[in-house]
Design an enzyme around this catalytic site. Structure first.
Site, PDB file in Angstrom:
ATOM      1  N   ASP A 142       0.815  -1.215   0.000  1.00 17.62           N
ATOM      2  CA  ASP A 142       0.000   0.000   0.000  1.00 17.62           C
ATOM      3  C   ASP A 142       0.850   1.266   0.000  1.00 17.62           C
ATOM      4  OD1 ASP A 142      -2.371  -1.511   0.077  1.00 17.62           O
ATOM      5  OD2 ASP A 142      -2.258  -1.697   2.259  1.00 17.62           O
ATOM      6  N   HIS A 156       5.463 -12.263   7.721  1.00 15.23           N
ATOM      7  CA  HIS A 156       5.373 -11.817   6.335  1.00 15.23           C
ATOM      8  C   HIS A 156       6.738 -11.427   5.803  1.00 15.23           C
ATOM      9  CE1 HIS A 156       5.544  -7.909   8.367  1.00 15.23           C
ATOM     10  NE2 HIS A 156       5.839  -7.359   7.193  1.00 15.23           N
ATOM     11  N   TYR A 162      33.272   3.237  13.440  1.00 16.76           N
ATOM     12  CA  TYR A 162      34.298   2.639  12.603  1.00 16.76           C
ATOM     13  C   TYR A 162      33.680   1.872  11.437  1.00 16.76           C
ATOM     14  CZ  TYR A 162      38.666   0.319  11.353  1.00 16.76           C
ATOM     15  OH  TYR A 162      39.767  -0.120  10.670  1.00 16.76           O
TER      16      TYR A 162
END
Length: 364
Positions: A83, A171, A324
């Site tokens: 969406d 999902h 770093y």
């Protein structure tokens, strides 16, 4: 003068660099840093109270999503267009008349969301192998469908709030693009160069050597191998590899897909068992480019999946890629061999199953 004897190199005690042939880069390994007391940020343990079904959760069966569409009462996998997509198929071309320092080019594609299961309180390691197999089959179908048009189809899962996941429902996402993303372009160049120089695909040779050495193997079966790669950056990073030469997910046989479902469940169960939480990670599949590349010789490629978990010492202490790492060089705080050993020793029965045995186990 008496000669001063030099200490014998110990990878667990002495910092050193390791080469990542998939990215043509180096990783600084500083395992002795694990001895330092931790006084940095401590995360809150993840809350394990996700309801099985929440009508307000836009990924649940029957729920209404942000665009007003109603999800079907699905009982397996469920796919829909994102969406809020990062890529759209009809975006205009910015043009090519630009200064070398201010370049841009067209980016088009589609973004989809794929739900693994109708229940929100279940994750891949808690699913049955047959259910995971359905996920794998859908992934393969998407590579065929989207890969017919787009150059790259990226399947990825962000699991857990620590990895930016805003919805606990199981999902993944699928982004297909008309361009080769940076990581894919690096893997393309490195694998092509390796085959030209050594006469064998990089990851085919690598999997065979790791299977022989067994030093960094976490789990394996007839068709698949999972290792903490020699060049791993994240603490418990793993690389999932097929034992035979395979270019893309759709090329897998039925037996290889069953074996893949099994080994994914085993690996992800070990992850959860490490700190007895629903283990956060970002994972994704890398296979040979698609679109116009389907007609090209891509034999330098080997299908593989990356798992990048952030946790370092416990469920509440993570590895930060800052300072770093951002400005100079990737760095890790324990050797890949140490990480592999910790994961390898873990049991393959999920800790939640053990805790619920007295109640008859989890209902599924």
């Amino acid at each position: 003068m008496d000669s001063i004897s030099k200490p014998t190199f110990d990878p667990k005690e002495h910092q050193h660099l390791r080469y990542n042939p998939l990215r043509d880069s180096w990783v600084l390994v500083s395992a002795h840093r694990m001895k330092r007391p931790w006084k940095g940020q401590v995360e809150k343990p993840p809350v394990d109270n996700t309801p099985r079904h929440d009508p307000n959760n836009p990924l649940c069966p029957g729920s209404v999503r942000a665009n007003g569409e109603v999800n079907p009462e699905y009982d397996s996998t469920f796919m829909f267009d994102n969406d809020f997509p990062a890529l759209q198929p009809d975006a205009p071309d910015p043009g090519s008349d630009h200064h070398p320092l201010f370049q841009s080019k067209a980016a088009r594609g589609v973004c989809k969301v794929m739900c693994f299961h109708p229940w929100s309180d279940i994750t891949l390691p808690l699913m049955q192998p047959a259910e995971i197999r359905k996920v794998i089959d859908k992934w393969a179908d998407l590579i065929v469908e989207l890969g017919a048009e787009y150059t790259w189809v990226q399947i990825f899962e962000n699991k857990g709030a620590m990895m930016g996941c805003s919805n606990p429902h199981p999902h993944c996402q699928v982004w297909a693009s008309n361009f080769l993303p940076n990581e894919a372009a690096l893997a393309e160049r490195c694998q092509r160069d390796f085959l030209q120089k050594h006469g064998e695909p990089l990851l085919v040779q690598y999997a065979r050597m790791e299977a022989q050495a067994q030093e960094r193997v976490v789990v394996e079966n007839e068709h698949w191998l999972v290792v903490v790669p020699y060049w791993a950056t994240w603490p418990f990073q793993t690389l999932l590899l097929p034992r035979r030469h395979v270019l893309r997910l759709p090329d897998l046989t039925a037996q290889e897909r069953d074996s893949l479902a099994s080994i994914m469940k085993r690996l992800l169960t070990k992850y959860d068992n490490l700190f007895e939480i629903s283990f956060p990670y970002s994972m994704g599949w890398h296979g040979a480019p698609t679109g116009s590349h389907l007609q090209e010789d891509m034999s330098h490629w080997q299908l593989h999946a990356h798992y990048y978990p952030p946790l370092l010492r416990s469920a509440t202490i993570r590895k930060f890629m800052v300072g770093y790492e951002m400005l100079a060089n990737e760095q890790r705080d324990l050797t890949p061999e140490q990480a592999a050993e910790q994961l390898r020793k873990l049991g393959e029965e999920h800790y939640k199953m053990k805790k619920t045995e007295g109640d008859g186990g989890m209902e599924n």
